[in-house]
Scaffold this active site. Sequence first.
Site, PDB file in Angstrom:
ATOM      1  NE  ARG A  23      20.487 -86.298 -32.829  1.00 19.39           N
ATOM      2  CZ  ARG A  23      21.226 -85.347 -31.814  1.00 19.39           C
ATOM      3  NH1 ARG A  23      22.600 -85.589 -31.536  1.00 19.39           N
ATOM      4  NH2 ARG A  23      20.800 -84.548 -31.626  1.00 19.39           N
ATOM      5  CG  HIS A  48      24.944 -88.923 -31.349  1.00 15.32           C
ATOM      6  ND1 HIS A  48      24.617 -87.480 -31.746  1.00 15.32           N
ATOM      7  CD2 HIS A  48      26.500 -89.330 -31.227  1.00 15.32           C
ATOM      8  CE1 HIS A  48      24.983 -86.902 -31.609  1.00 15.32           C
ATOM      9  NE2 HIS A  48      26.226 -87.172 -31.857  1.00 15.32           N
ATOM     10  CB  SER A 103      14.190 -84.457 -58.258  1.00 14.46           C
ATOM     11  OG  SER A 103      15.968 -85.192 -58.167  1.00 14.46           O
TER      12      SER A 103
END
Length: 186
Positions: A57, A60, A88
Amino acid sequence: MNNQEYAKIILNELNQTIPHIDVDKAEQMKQLILQADEIFCAGAGRSGFQVKGFAMRLMHMGLKSYVVGETCTPNIGKDGLLVICSGSGSTKSLVCHAQKAKDIGAKIALITIDPDSPIAQMADVVIEISAPSPKSAKAGAITSIQPMGSLFEQSEGLFMDCMIMMLMEAKHMDSDTMFGRHANLE
């Protein structure tokens, strides 16, 4: 139970995580992304799958983004940002990536369950998601019917989608502008 009953429970669980993410920390992460020359995304296991979607993304949006460990990923520089997804916060390979980035002078953003983890100690911003996980220091604080770290992995994915929307707003972009960079070799 059927799928609709499970879906209601999962949505209720997500409502215990996503709305409780610190707004100021999210804003700090957004600013680090906007200021970075390049964004490097790292995670292991299912968190790794989630962060790969985030890297896509970012691409993009026209940002230089990479997935750590891919063969065409360049080296990180002092003006880079390393985004790590680790429940963790202590996965050995990711600790090594964080230390390398820190030594070079790059910034680090961590999405985690454990804000006191080794990676969190090196990070410039820590996005804490309160979710249970077998590897979590906070196991038992929030319960989930889902297996293992599913609630964290879903929450981090949704948070990163929220981050993309925050970045889209800051850069005055919409889905149409982003779609122009969608893969065409499919």
